[in-house]
Design a protein around this motif. Sequence first.
Motif, PDB file in Angstrom:
ATOM      1  N   VAL A  55      38.471-115.465  16.671  1.00 47.04           N
ATOM      2  CA  VAL A  55      37.888-114.391  17.334  1.00 47.04           C
ATOM      3  C   VAL A  55      38.522-114.229  18.818  1.00 47.04           C
ATOM      4  CG1 VAL A  55      35.779-113.334  18.454  1.00 47.04           C
ATOM      5  CG2 VAL A  55      35.398-114.429  16.306  1.00 47.04           C
ATOM      6  N   ALA A  56      39.290-113.025  19.056  1.00 45.67           N
ATOM      7  CA  ALA A  56      39.801-112.894  20.309  1.00 45.67           C
ATOM      8  C   ALA A  56      38.985-112.419  21.281  1.00 45.67           C
ATOM      9  CB  ALA A  56      41.122-111.829  19.975  1.00 45.67           C
ATOM     10  N   ALA A  57      38.105-111.414  20.843  1.00 50.07           N
ATOM     11  CA  ALA A  57      37.218-110.864  21.945  1.00 50.07           C
ATOM     12  C   ALA A  57      35.834-110.253  21.319  1.00 50.07           C
ATOM     13  CB  ALA A  57      37.945-109.534  22.487  1.00 50.07           C
ATOM     14  N   LEU A  58      34.953-109.971  22.259  1.00 51.30           N
ATOM     15  CA  LEU A  58      33.562-109.625  21.852  1.00 51.30           C
ATOM     16  C   LEU A  58      33.533-108.270  22.333  1.00 51.30           C
ATOM     17  CD1 LEU A  58      31.200-112.681  23.478  1.00 51.30           C
ATOM     18  CD2 LEU A  58      32.250-112.278  20.861  1.00 51.30           C
ATOM     19  N   ALA A  59      32.746-107.274  21.555  1.00 52.94           N
ATOM     20  CA  ALA A  59      32.607-106.078  21.853  1.00 52.94           C
ATOM     21  C   ALA A  59      30.836-105.780  21.879  1.00 52.94           C
ATOM     22  CB  ALA A  59      33.358-104.994  20.927  1.00 52.94           C
ATOM     23  N   PHE A  60      30.278-105.334  22.832  1.00 54.92           N
ATOM     24  CA  PHE A  60      28.846-105.024  23.050  1.00 54.92           C
ATOM     25  C   PHE A  60      28.967-103.693  23.343  1.00 54.92           C
ATOM     26  CE2 PHE A  60      29.273-109.468  24.503  1.00 54.92           C
ATOM     27  CZ  PHE A  60      28.366-110.133  23.681  1.00 54.92           C
ATOM     28  N   THR A  61      27.818-103.042  22.648  1.00 55.40           N
ATOM     29  CA  THR A  61      27.446-101.792  22.820  1.00 55.40           C
ATOM     30  C   THR A  61      25.940-101.523  23.542  1.00 55.40           C
ATOM     31  OG1 THR A  61      26.700-101.603  20.440  1.00 55.40           O
ATOM     32  CG2 THR A  61      28.880-100.809  20.845  1.00 55.40           C
TER      33      THR A  61
END
Length: 331
Positions: A55-61
């Motif tokens: 995993v390179a990054a997290l994305a939160f909505t």
Amino acid sequence: MGRMARRRQKIWITRAQPAANATAERVRALGHDAMIAPLLEVHALEDVHVDLSGVAALAFTSANGVRTYADICAERAIRVFAVGAATAQAARAAGFKLVLSADGDVEALAEGIGQRRGELRGVVLHPGALEPAGDLAGALEKQGVAARSLILYETAPVKLDAEEASQLVLADAVLLHSPRAAKALAAGFTKYTPAAGIPELRSAIADKHKRENGLTYKPSQIIVSCGGKHSCFNVIFATCEEGDEVIIPAPYWLSYPEMVKMAGAKPVIVQTTDQTEFKLTPDALRAAITPRTRLFVLNSPSNPTGSVYTPAEVKALGDVCVEKNVLIMSD
């Protein structure tokens, strides 16, 4: 609009806690009255495992996704992408150091991440709800960004009592923070429920199994359907695919083979006789199993014969399935 904006108004805050309190403070700072009555409440799922390998990054909505993730995973050095200032603020408050935000919806966030895809050395993980407002993983794939989703929580409508509802109708305006909150409001607060069943019902079912059957299940392991046929359909479609085989003792309920065919699998009918009271024996089951066998349908009491397998007979069939790594659908 100008006169309405200057007049002191009663604003109904529908956001789930704890964010509702912060929103109410901002409304009051603008000179209005805040009425806090969330339409949805957040229920974190149990036994969620966070795997950050690759995993390179997290994305939160949503801020709910940030808070739920932060409660179960201590990693904070990873890059974070967020929709909107509130979600980005929640991420920074949770201890994430590198937070980039985009205004708008999931499409805008996906576009922003896509512009930085050359910097990413791995996939983007989207921790969120069971029923998200948008398909971020799908939007990222359109941008050429590898992504996967991680379900952390579900939201359920809050039941408002009569007295509370009578006060809320006096509100001048309503602040809605998600499509699900809007649907809950339009449906009368309680009509839009989680697909797996409302948490209260699933907890009650778990209590029943423990109390009456001596079986221990967590509410997260229980799914409520609209009937036996619906449950069988869900099981077959969740476990079988083209090329799989499903063993069905005959006589059988007429829907079993058709549901198997709809999943692309092959029904394998094994005949029984009155000599075994129309019950499948372990030897007959073993003989029917092939490397492609995925599922064995165990119907007891049987429809249409009425035959009932004894506990010893069920165990003997179960032992064969364990040995051969075959799933059992008990109907």
